[in-house]
Motif scaffolding. Structure first.
Motif, PDB file in Angstrom:
ATOM      1  N   GLY A 110      -0.451  23.046  -2.057  1.00 31.55           N
ATOM      2  CA  GLY A 110      -0.672  24.231  -1.247  1.00 31.55           C
ATOM      3  C   GLY A 110      -0.466  24.008   0.242  1.00 31.55           C
ATOM      4  O   GLY A 110      -0.621  24.926   1.031  1.00 31.55           O
ATOM      5  N   ILE A 111      -0.124  22.801   0.640  1.00 28.54           N
ATOM      6  CA  ILE A 111       0.115  22.505   2.051  1.00 28.54           C
ATOM      7  C   ILE A 111       1.612  22.316   2.219  1.00 28.54           C
ATOM      8  O   ILE A 111       2.232  21.547   1.496  1.00 28.54           O
ATOM      9  N   TYR A 112       2.174  23.034   3.160  1.00 27.03           N
ATOM     10  CA  TYR A 112       3.615  22.927   3.369  1.00 27.03           C
ATOM     11  C   TYR A 112       3.891  22.154   4.643  1.00 27.03           C
ATOM     12  O   TYR A 112       3.547  22.593   5.738  1.00 27.03           O
ATOM     13  N   PRO A 122      -5.263   9.343  -3.384  1.00 29.31           N
ATOM     14  CA  PRO A 122      -4.337   9.861  -2.373  1.00 29.31           C
ATOM     15  C   PRO A 122      -4.755  11.247  -1.888  1.00 29.31           C
ATOM     16  O   PRO A 122      -5.446  11.973  -2.603  1.00 29.31           O
ATOM     17  N   PRO A 123      -4.359  11.599  -0.676  1.00 24.01           N
ATOM     18  CA  PRO A 123      -4.647  12.945  -0.169  1.00 24.01           C
ATOM     19  C   PRO A 123      -4.014  14.012  -1.054  1.00 24.01           C
ATOM     20  O   PRO A 123      -2.987  13.778  -1.692  1.00 24.01           O
ATOM     21  N   TYR A 134       2.687   7.540  -5.846  1.00 31.51           N
ATOM     22  CA  TYR A 134       1.808   8.687  -5.650  1.00 31.51           C
ATOM     23  C   TYR A 134       2.575   9.932  -5.237  1.00 31.51           C
ATOM     24  O   TYR A 134       2.132  11.041  -5.473  1.00 31.51           O
ATOM     25  N   ARG A 135       3.713   9.723  -4.621  1.00 36.75           N
ATOM     26  CA  ARG A 135       4.511  10.845  -4.129  1.00 36.75           C
ATOM     27  C   ARG A 135       5.963  10.398  -4.077  1.00 36.75           C
ATOM     28  O   ARG A 135       6.260   9.300  -3.633  1.00 36.75           O
ATOM     29  N   SER A 136       6.870  11.282  -4.537  1.00 33.63           N
ATOM     30  CA  SER A 136       8.290  10.951  -4.475  1.00 33.63           C
ATOM     31  C   SER A 136       9.111  12.227  -4.480  1.00 33.63           C
ATOM     32  O   SER A 136       8.952  13.063  -5.359  1.00 33.63           O
ATOM     33  N   ASN A 137       9.967  12.374  -3.499  1.00 33.28           N
ATOM     34  CA  ASN A 137      10.859  13.529  -3.383  1.00 33.28           C
ATOM     35  C   ASN A 137      12.305  13.071  -3.404  1.00 33.28           C
ATOM     36  O   ASN A 137      13.054  13.339  -2.495  1.00 33.28           O
ATOM     37  N   VAL A 138      12.694  12.360  -4.428  1.00 32.89           N
ATOM     38  CA  VAL A 138      14.053  11.850  -4.463  1.00 32.89           C
ATOM     39  C   VAL A 138      14.729  12.284  -5.759  1.00 32.89           C
ATOM     40  O   VAL A 138      14.080  12.433  -6.790  1.00 32.89           O
ATOM     41  N   TYR A 139      16.008  12.509  -5.646  1.00 38.99           N
ATOM     42  CA  TYR A 139      16.827  12.804  -6.814  1.00 38.99           C
ATOM     43  C   TYR A 139      17.799  11.653  -6.975  1.00 38.99           C
ATOM     44  O   TYR A 139      18.434  11.233  -6.027  1.00 38.99           O
ATOM     45  N   GLY A 140      17.908  11.133  -8.169  1.00 39.04           N
ATOM     46  CA  GLY A 140      18.771   9.991  -8.408  1.00 39.04           C
ATOM     47  C   GLY A 140      17.980   8.701  -8.374  1.00 39.04           C
ATOM     48  O   GLY A 140      16.766   8.689  -8.228  1.00 39.04           O
ATOM     49  N   SER A 141      18.696   7.601  -8.501  1.00 40.06           N
ATOM     50  CA  SER A 141      18.007   6.310  -8.592  1.00 40.06           C
ATOM     51  C   SER A 141      17.718   5.725  -7.213  1.00 40.06           C
ATOM     52  O   SER A 141      18.456   5.944  -6.253  1.00 40.06           O
ATOM     53  N   HIS A 192      -3.223  12.449   6.906  1.00 35.70           N
ATOM     54  CA  HIS A 192      -2.961  13.429   5.844  1.00 35.70           C
ATOM     55  C   HIS A 192      -1.579  14.051   6.010  1.00 35.70           C
ATOM     56  O   HIS A 192      -0.807  14.163   5.051  1.00 35.70           O
ATOM     57  N   GLU A 193      -1.238  14.437   7.228  1.00 33.90           N
ATOM     58  CA  GLU A 193       0.073  15.037   7.467  1.00 33.90           C
ATOM     59  C   GLU A 193       1.192  14.016   7.271  1.00 33.90           C
ATOM     60  O   GLU A 193       2.231  14.336   6.687  1.00 33.90           O
ATOM     61  N   LYS A 194       0.991  12.784   7.741  1.00 37.26           N
ATOM     62  CA  LYS A 194       2.001  11.742   7.515  1.00 37.26           C
ATOM     63  C   LYS A 194       2.239  11.551   6.024  1.00 37.26           C
ATOM     64  O   LYS A 194       3.372  11.402   5.581  1.00 37.26           O
ATOM     65  N   TYR A 195       1.163  11.530   5.264  1.00 38.47           N
ATOM     66  CA  TYR A 195       1.267  11.339   3.812  1.00 38.47           C
ATOM     67  C   TYR A 195       2.034  12.496   3.173  1.00 38.47           C
ATOM     68  O   TYR A 195       2.962  12.277   2.394  1.00 38.47           O
ATOM     69  N   CYS A 196       1.665  13.714   3.502  1.00 41.66           N
ATOM     70  CA  CYS A 196       2.266  14.882   2.855  1.00 41.66           C
ATOM     71  C   CYS A 196       3.690  15.158   3.314  1.00 41.66           C
ATOM     72  O   CYS A 196       4.467  15.766   2.586  1.00 41.66           O
TER      73      CYS A 196
END
Length: 144
Positions: free
Chosen positions: A135-137, A130-131, A62-69, A27-31
């Protein structure tokens, strides 16, 4: 005596360059990951420098924290397990997590032993849940 000291130093140096991961939950690896994707691996990977590059078909993000291509047709990993590289098998589906890196002047997805590589024989898109990271930082790794 000098030979023994040299042997110990070489052993310590060799161990320090091996891949090591902080023991965390799935879960932590995923988040904490920059991305989590479902892919189908299209080839056996090719080596380019210190990277093995797999052609992929992106099935879901499922998850993406990227800006740009980002190049979504390939995923990178190190060439060997000592450098945290993984082996993906052609024809299988994987849930992969990892981080973004700039490689050869382009933004790329990179995964390794410390990330998630969950393999499936068939496309798990209909049943994979997905997990929940709401609310989890977990501060993300620095992307370079």
């Amino acid at each position: 005596m000098q030979l023994l000291i040299l042997f110990v130093l070489l052993t310590i140096t060799g161990l320090s360059s091996a891949c090591s991961c902080i023991d965390t939950s799935v879960h932590e690896k995923y988040c904490k990951a920059d991305f989590a994707v479902l892919v189908k691996v299209l080839n056996n990977g090719r080596v380019s420098g210190m990277n093995r590059i797999y052609r992929i078909k992106l099935e879901a993000t499922y998850r993406s924290n990227v800006y740009g291509s980002v190049d979504k047709r390939q995923i990178f990993t190190a060439t060997n397990s000592a450098a945290c590289g993984v082996i993906l098998q052609r024809g299988y589906y994987y849930i992969l997590t990892g981080y973004y890196r700039t490689i050869d002047g382009a933004r790329r997805m990179k995964t390794g032993l410390c990330d998630i590589q969950q393999r499936f024989d068939r496309n798990p898109k209909r049943f994979y849940r997905p997990p929940n990271c709401n609310g989890i930082y977990f501060p993300n790794r620095m992307s370079t």
